[in-house]
Each structure stands twice: as C-alpha cells, then as structure tokens.
Design a protein around this motif. Sequence first.
Motif, PDB file in Angstrom:
ATOM      1  N   ALA A 327       0.918  -1.106   0.060  1.00 39.83           N
ATOM      2  CA  ALA A 327       0.059  -0.011   0.004  1.00 39.83           C
ATOM      3  C   ALA A 327       1.004   1.150  -0.071  1.00 39.83           C
ATOM      4  N   VAL A 328       0.479   2.183  -0.893  1.00 39.69           N
ATOM      5  CA  VAL A 328       1.240   3.580  -0.943  1.00 39.69           C
ATOM      6  C   VAL A 328      -0.017   4.581  -1.106  1.00 39.69           C
ATOM      7  N   LYS A 329       0.254   5.832  -1.151  1.00 38.53           N
ATOM      8  CA  LYS A 329      -0.708   6.777  -1.149  1.00 38.53           C
ATOM      9  C   LYS A 329      -1.147   6.539  -2.521  1.00 38.53           C
ATOM     10  N   MET A 330      -2.652   6.686  -2.901  1.00 41.26           N
ATOM     11  CA  MET A 330      -3.206   6.845  -4.040  1.00 41.26           C
ATOM     12  C   MET A 330      -2.632   7.351  -5.130  1.00 41.26           C
ATOM     13  N   GLU A 331      -2.014   8.458  -5.087  1.00 44.56           N
ATOM     14  CA  GLU A 331      -1.403   9.496  -6.001  1.00 44.56           C
ATOM     15  C   GLU A 331      -0.329   8.912  -6.182  1.00 44.56           C
ATOM     16  N   SER A 332       0.459   8.184  -5.290  1.00 48.06           N
ATOM     17  CA  SER A 332       1.796   7.611  -5.388  1.00 48.06           C
ATOM     18  C   SER A 332       1.749   6.313  -6.424  1.00 48.06           C
ATOM     19  N   HIS A 333       0.736   5.751  -6.232  1.00 44.07           N
ATOM     20  CA  HIS A 333       0.340   4.424  -6.722  1.00 44.07           C
ATOM     21  C   HIS A 333      -0.062   4.696  -8.282  1.00 44.07           C
ATOM     22  N   VAL A 334      -0.606   5.572  -8.495  1.00 45.67           N
ATOM     23  CA  VAL A 334      -0.961   6.474  -9.900  1.00 45.67           C
ATOM     24  C   VAL A 334       0.506   6.725 -10.851  1.00 45.67           C
ATOM     25  N   GLU A 335       1.350   7.176 -10.039  1.00 50.32           N
ATOM     26  CA  GLU A 335       2.430   7.826 -10.681  1.00 50.32           C
ATOM     27  C   GLU A 335       3.497   6.521 -10.870  1.00 50.32           C
ATOM     28  N   ILE A 336       3.381   5.484  -9.840  1.00 46.42           N
ATOM     29  CA  ILE A 336       4.207   4.534 -10.197  1.00 46.42           C
ATOM     30  C   ILE A 336       3.652   3.416 -11.155  1.00 46.42           C
ATOM     31  N   GLN A 337       2.405   3.432 -11.346  1.00 45.88           N
ATOM     32  CA  GLN A 337       2.037   2.721 -12.824  1.00 45.88           C
ATOM     33  C   GLN A 337       2.186   3.544 -13.848  1.00 45.88           C
ATOM     34  N   LYS A 338       2.185   4.776 -14.052  1.00 45.63           N
ATOM     35  CA  LYS A 338       2.736   5.584 -15.202  1.00 45.63           C
ATOM     36  C   LYS A 338       4.073   5.227 -15.548  1.00 45.63           C
ATOM     37  N   TYR A 339       4.808   5.265 -14.524  1.00 45.69           N
ATOM     38  CA  TYR A 339       6.253   4.730 -14.950  1.00 45.69           C
ATOM     39  C   TYR A 339       6.423   3.393 -15.299  1.00 45.69           C
ATOM     40  N   LEU A 346      11.500   2.771 -22.140  1.00 42.58           N
ATOM     41  CA  LEU A 346      12.944   2.957 -21.480  1.00 42.58           C
ATOM     42  C   LEU A 346      13.752   1.934 -21.720  1.00 42.58           C
ATOM     43  N   ALA A 347      13.416   0.561 -21.673  1.00 41.70           N
ATOM     44  CA  ALA A 347      14.494  -0.612 -21.673  1.00 41.70           C
ATOM     45  C   ALA A 347      15.121  -0.794 -23.190  1.00 41.70           C
ATOM     46  N   ALA A 348      13.991  -0.376 -24.143  1.00 43.13           N
ATOM     47  CA  ALA A 348      14.369  -0.234 -25.547  1.00 43.13           C
ATOM     48  C   ALA A 348      15.496   0.790 -25.657  1.00 43.13           C
ATOM     49  N   ARG A 349      15.197   1.875 -25.193  1.00 40.39           N
ATOM     50  CA  ARG A 349      16.210   3.284 -25.195  1.00 40.39           C
ATOM     51  C   ARG A 349      17.518   2.839 -24.727  1.00 40.39           C
ATOM     52  N   VAL A 350      17.546   2.131 -23.668  1.00 39.17           N
ATOM     53  CA  VAL A 350      18.868   1.865 -22.914  1.00 39.17           C
ATOM     54  C   VAL A 350      19.571   0.844 -23.724  1.00 39.17           C
ATOM     55  N   ALA A 351      18.782  -0.100 -24.210  1.00 35.11           N
ATOM     56  CA  ALA A 351      19.461  -1.116 -25.097  1.00 35.11           C
ATOM     57  C   ALA A 351      19.905  -0.570 -26.166  1.00 35.11           C
ATOM     58  N   ALA A 352      19.273   0.344 -26.919  1.00 29.43           N
ATOM     59  CA  ALA A 352      19.861   1.083 -28.261  1.00 29.43           C
ATOM     60  C   ALA A 352      21.105   1.718 -27.665  1.00 29.43           C
ATOM     61  N   LEU A 353      21.252   2.432 -26.462  1.00 34.86           N
ATOM     62  CA  LEU A 353      22.209   3.421 -26.182  1.00 34.86           C
ATOM     63  C   LEU A 353      23.462   2.370 -26.234  1.00 34.86           C
ATOM     64  N   GLU A 354      23.157   1.217 -25.431  1.00 31.58           N
ATOM     65  CA  GLU A 354      24.429   0.218 -25.244  1.00 31.58           C
ATOM     66  C   GLU A 354      24.901  -0.334 -26.656  1.00 31.58           C
ATOM     67  N   LYS A 355      23.913  -0.614 -27.559  1.00 30.79           N
ATOM     68  CA  LYS A 355      24.307  -1.019 -28.707  1.00 30.79           C
ATOM     69  C   LYS A 355      25.465  -0.104 -29.474  1.00 30.79           C
ATOM     70  N   ASN A 356      24.852   1.227 -29.677  1.00 33.27           N
ATOM     71  CA  ASN A 356      25.763   2.228 -30.098  1.00 33.27           C
ATOM     72  C   ASN A 356      26.838   2.583 -29.593  1.00 33.27           C
ATOM     73  N   ALA A 357      27.170   2.462 -28.270  1.00 34.19           N
ATOM     74  CA  ALA A 357      28.251   2.565 -27.385  1.00 34.19           C
ATOM     75  C   ALA A 357      29.236   1.587 -27.889  1.00 34.19           C
ATOM     76  N   GLY A 358      30.346   1.986 -28.196  1.00 35.78           N
ATOM     77  CA  GLY A 358      31.647   1.064 -28.411  1.00 35.78           C
ATOM     78  C   GLY A 358      32.015   0.581 -27.364  1.00 35.78           C
ATOM     79  N   PRO A 359      33.045  -0.590 -27.523  1.00 39.96           N
ATOM     80  CA  PRO A 359      33.703  -1.252 -26.535  1.00 39.96           C
ATOM     81  C   PRO A 359      34.612  -0.466 -25.730  1.00 39.96           C
TER      82      PRO A 359
END
Length: 365
Positions: A327-339, A346-359
């Motif tokens: 249980a959390v405050k209802m407004e916090s729960h709504v924000e959590i669900q948005k994220y 976000l995971a796709a963006r991180v994967a793309a950044l890691e792929k573009n980053a060189g060794p």
Amino acid sequence: MQSHSIRDIATALGAEAEGDLSLRVSGAAEPQAAKPDQLALAMDPRYADGLAKGGAKAAVVWPGADWRAMGLEAAIFAPRGRLAMAGLTTMIDPGPELPDGIHPMAVIDPSAEIGEGARIAPFVVIGAGVKIGARARIASHVSIAEGAQLGADALLLQGVRIGARVKIGARFIAQPGAVIGSDGFSFVTPEKSGVEEIRQTLGQREAIREQSWTRIHSLGAVLIGDDVEVGGNSCIDRGTIRDTVIGRGTKLDNLVHIGHNVQVGEDTLLCGQVGIAGSSKIGSRVVLAGQVGVNDNIFIGDDVICGGGTKVFTNAPAGRVLLGYPAVKMESHVEIQKYLRRLPRLAARVAALEKNAGPADETQA
C-alpha cells in the motif's frame, strides 16, 4: 402482497412527490422491466429511455425530471438516489418468513433466556446460559453456543454459528453461513520458527529444519456493538485472551475474515474477501474495498480508505487514501503505474544506447 401509496412512500423517504399520490405499488423494479403495479427506479437521466420500455405508472426520478413527458402518472423526486433506495427497500422488504414464537423442533437449553416476541425457527440449537433479546428472529439451522448474548431485534439467517461467550448488540444482522466466535488461528513452535526468523532478517535463513506447531487456545470471545451487519460465510475469530471487538454500525460483506484480537471501530465498511490478521486495530469510518489484506499487529487510523486489492503491511495514519501492493498513497500508486508503463520503451532506449556505445565506451564506464 402488501402495497403502498406513492404518498406513503414519499413521506417515509422525506421526499417530494407529484401526480396521483393515491396510486399504489407493491414492489420496485428497474425501469425497462417495471410492471404497472411496480415503482420504477429511474434516479438518473440515463434511465429515462427505460421507462418507455416498461409499464410503470410511477417512478423515483431525479430532481427536475419531466415525469409527465415520460408517460408517468406520479413521481417521487430523489436528490440522492441510493439514499432513496435505502429507505424504499427498507419499507417494502417483507423480511424472512419465520413462525411466531418458538418452533417445537428447536432445541433450547432450559437455562437459556428468550426475550419477549422472539421468533425461533426449527432446527435451531441454543446452549446453556444464552440470552436472546426481545423480538430477535432466528432462522433454521442456527446454533448459539453456551453463554452467548444476542441483543434486541437481531436477525440471524440460516446456518449462522455463534460461538461461546460471544456478546452481540441490538439490531444485529448475520447473513447465511456467518461464523462468529470461532477459535483464532494461533500456533507456536517450541523453537524459533522459520517465520520468526525471516521476520527478523527479512528473508535470510540460517538453516531449514523440521518444526511442529503447538496450538494456542482462544480464551477470549467476540464483542459486537449495536447495528452491526455480517455477510454470508464471513468469519470473526475469538480473541486469545482479550475479546475481538467490532464497533457499533460496522458492516461486513460476504467472505470477510477477522482474525483473533482484532479491534474494529465504529461505522467501518469491510467489503468482500477482506482479510484482517490477528491483533490489528482498525479505526472508525474506515473503508476497505474488496480483497484488501491487513497485516497483523498494525493499526489503520480513522477515515482511511483502501482501494480494491490493497495490501497494508505497515501502520496507516488517519485519513490516508491507499492503493497497491504494498500500500502507498493513491496518488503515488498512480505515478508508479505511469512509470511502469514506460519501462518497455525505456528498456528499448537503454538497449539502443548500449548497442551504439563502443567497447571503449563500455571500458570507460
């Protein structure tokens, strides 16, 4: 079948009415299904179209409704529709059909005290020292164990079980199958149990070993205030030493479980499948929606509202609105669900950044 005039119904509801107030109805129905001798319930403009499909001559309508244009002969105006329904259903509900007096097939201990005007159906068993209040109604197959007390105007429907030493106030209602005063679920191991260990370590265990459970008996009882209602197949456990307490005006839905030693305040609403673990304290005017779970040995303050499925593991201060697991405050729960909904992107963006980053970049990192 008993009938009521529109005038009598409006007077009982404290509502305004217009039209032929001598018109009589014998029941209530939804607008599209209402018959000429039934009162249609159309307390919102959304239900207006249904009146034309049904045969009602009178209806409960919203303030300002043009009832004549809807083909009605009379109308009752309800600013608060559900409040009007409460008064109306109370007025026209015939209640359970119970014989006057005590049925000869009821088994009542000679030491029991039965109040004046009580109605007791067949196959009821009432134990030693029980006190039944005046005008109580007890349907078939109810059992009331030794030393229990039941207040005036109480209603116990089929199959209710009242345990030993339970004390219940006036105007109590128990729906079929409710069990009040069963033993609490309380056990202990001779050595420290795995549950005790992980409570202290939050999941770490030194070793897993065999353990056996020793029963702790329930010496307390259940104390219930006036005007309490308990739904079908709900269970309220006796206290271990002190009583489990349900405060005045509190309402329990079907399949609610109240553990041993729990204290529930006044005018609290516990919806279906709520579970409250032992020794927790619930305040007054609290609302726990369906499938809310409450941990043991915590408190929930007055006027707390928990949305459906909320799991409360820690103390909740008064007036808080909670949602989620944990249980959390209802407004916090709504924000959590948005994220959470954004996580795949976000995971796709991180994967793309890691792929573009060189060794080399990875080495630097």
